[in-house]
Design a protein around this motif. Structure first.
Motif, PDB file in Angstrom:
ATOM      1  N   LYS A  51       0.813  -1.221   0.000  1.00 25.08           N
ATOM      2  CA  LYS A  51       0.000   0.000   0.000  1.00 25.08           C
ATOM      3  C   LYS A  51       0.848   1.273   0.000  1.00 25.08           C
ATOM      4  O   LYS A  51       0.526   2.232  -0.706  1.00 25.08           O
ATOM      5  N   VAL A  55       0.952   4.238  -3.071  1.00 27.40           N
ATOM      6  CA  VAL A  55       0.633   5.666  -3.004  1.00 27.40           C
ATOM      7  C   VAL A  55       1.827   6.541  -3.376  1.00 27.40           C
ATOM      8  O   VAL A  55       1.652   7.694  -3.790  1.00 27.40           O
ATOM      9  N   PHE A  58       1.518   7.787  -6.754  1.00 29.33           N
ATOM     10  CA  PHE A  58       0.461   8.747  -7.059  1.00 29.33           C
ATOM     11  C   PHE A  58       0.982  10.170  -7.243  1.00 29.33           C
ATOM     12  O   PHE A  58       0.283  11.008  -7.800  1.00 29.33           O
ATOM     13  N   VAL A 169      -2.861  12.666  -0.134  1.00 29.40           N
ATOM     14  CA  VAL A 169      -2.502  11.275   0.115  1.00 29.40           C
ATOM     15  C   VAL A 169      -1.762  11.197   1.441  1.00 29.40           C
ATOM     16  O   VAL A 169      -0.760  11.886   1.649  1.00 29.40           O
ATOM     17  N   ASP A 171       0.026   8.577   4.167  1.00 29.60           N
ATOM     18  CA  ASP A 171       0.562   7.234   4.338  1.00 29.60           C
ATOM     19  C   ASP A 171       0.719   6.928   5.821  1.00 29.60           C
ATOM     20  O   ASP A 171       1.620   7.449   6.481  1.00 29.60           O
ATOM     21  N   VAL A 201      -6.865  10.079   0.042  1.00 27.60           N
ATOM     22  CA  VAL A 201      -6.432   8.684  -0.005  1.00 27.60           C
ATOM     23  C   VAL A 201      -5.573   8.447   1.232  1.00 27.60           C
ATOM     24  O   VAL A 201      -4.604   9.172   1.465  1.00 27.60           O
ATOM     25  N   THR A 203      -3.577   5.399   3.647  1.00 29.84           N
ATOM     26  CA  THR A 203      -3.192   4.025   3.888  1.00 29.84           C
ATOM     27  C   THR A 203      -3.254   3.749   5.387  1.00 29.84           C
ATOM     28  O   THR A 203      -2.993   4.627   6.208  1.00 29.84           O
TER      29      THR A 203
END
Length: 291
Positions: A51, A55, A58, A169, A171, A201, A203
């Motif tokens: 994962k 990302v 991205f 995003v 993480d 987004v 993770t």
């Protein structure tokens, strides 16, 4: 897959660490995934599922060994596209201290807009807005090292927001925080998504955190093995258990109570949903008891 127009699209994405060496490892093995404009997607999976590697594609921190990733139609493998891709996609990492560069909160948030070459007035407007959205305005003159862990994470988010990305995003952004701070930042991300229209987004290895998203994609062995709304994904309890992923506590409790005959709605995924259902049943019971 997403539905309102794919902002990010991965097609047959393969990535190999240590390519050509004896210890090479295929981290992504043919990932197909779309992220729609305006959605909140949680990428879930055990450690080593791919994962974080996904990302990083991205915003072109990594580029595919095979397959393709596009952001707003821009191919991430084309160096000419990278500046625009990184303007569109803001990244926040697990340890916010790795992203802090300013000696004061305000200076740190200004770093990104200044690097875009914006005029001072525009930089100030963006910084003020990002600080207001994250609730850090009162701390703008404070040195970042004096902030709490949750405040540092919000500072990293503010720095990303000041660049005005279409996609944020994150993480594993909650892994270093206590339960109270996790809930605060999850609520903030939901509001950012629903009220500001920012695509999010995130993770995580926690299904509790994933329950806050509108869609969940589960990764294992470098592939997306399951995706859908949280309730749809959590209904695949056997598959999740095989991957070492536990249902959120609220979902477990709701299922246990339903098995004992309590008339709860199907698909409860979060604490707020469960609390609302139980409160409704309590009111019904009290009303019936009075008569």
């Amino acid at each position: 897959m997403g539905g309102r127009g794919a902002l990010i699209r991965a097609e047959g994405l393969v990535y190999v660490y240590g390519r050509g060496r004896p210890d090479e490892r295929r981290a992504l093995d043919g990932v197909d995934l779309e992220v729609s404009a305006g959605e909140f997607l949680a990428l879930v999976g055990p450690n080593g599922s791919g994962k974080s590697t996904l990302v990083r594609h991205f915003n072109a921190l990594l580029t595919p060994a095979a397959g393709r990733v596009t952001v707003a139609g821009l191919d991430t493998s084309c160096p000419h596209n990278v500046p625009e891709i990184r303007r569109l996609v803001g990244m926040v990492f697990q340890n916010p201290e790795n992203q802090i560069v300013g000696s004061l909160v305000e200076e740190d948030v200004a770093f990104g807009p200044e690097n875009l070459g914006l005029m001072p007035g525009e930089v100030k407007d963006r910084v003020d807005r990002a600080l207001a959205v994250t609730g850090l305005s009162a701390l703008k003159d404070r040195p970042p090292h004096l902030l709490s862990g949750g405040q540092k994470q919000l500072l990293a988010i503010a720095g990303a927001l000041a660049v005005r990305p279409s996609v944020l995003v994150l993480d594993e952004p909650l892994s270093m925080l206590d339960a109270v701070k996790k809930r605060e930042i999850l609520n903030f991300l939901r509001a950012l998504n629903q009220e500001e229209g920012v695509t999010v987004v995130m993770t995580t290895h926690s299904m509790e955190e994933a329950a806050a998203a509108g869609r969940v994609a589960v990764m294992a062995g470098g592939r997306v093995v399951l995706e859908g709304a949280p309730a749809e994904v959590f209904a695949k309890e056997g598959v999740l258990e095989e991957l070492g992923l536990e249902l959120p506590a609220a979902a477990k409790i709701a299922r246990a109570l339903s098995r004992r005959g309590l008339p709860l709605s199907p698909g409860i995924t979060g604490e707020d949903d469960l609390a609302g259902e139980l409160e409704g049943l309590w009111r019904l019971w009290r009303g019936a008891a009075r008569h």
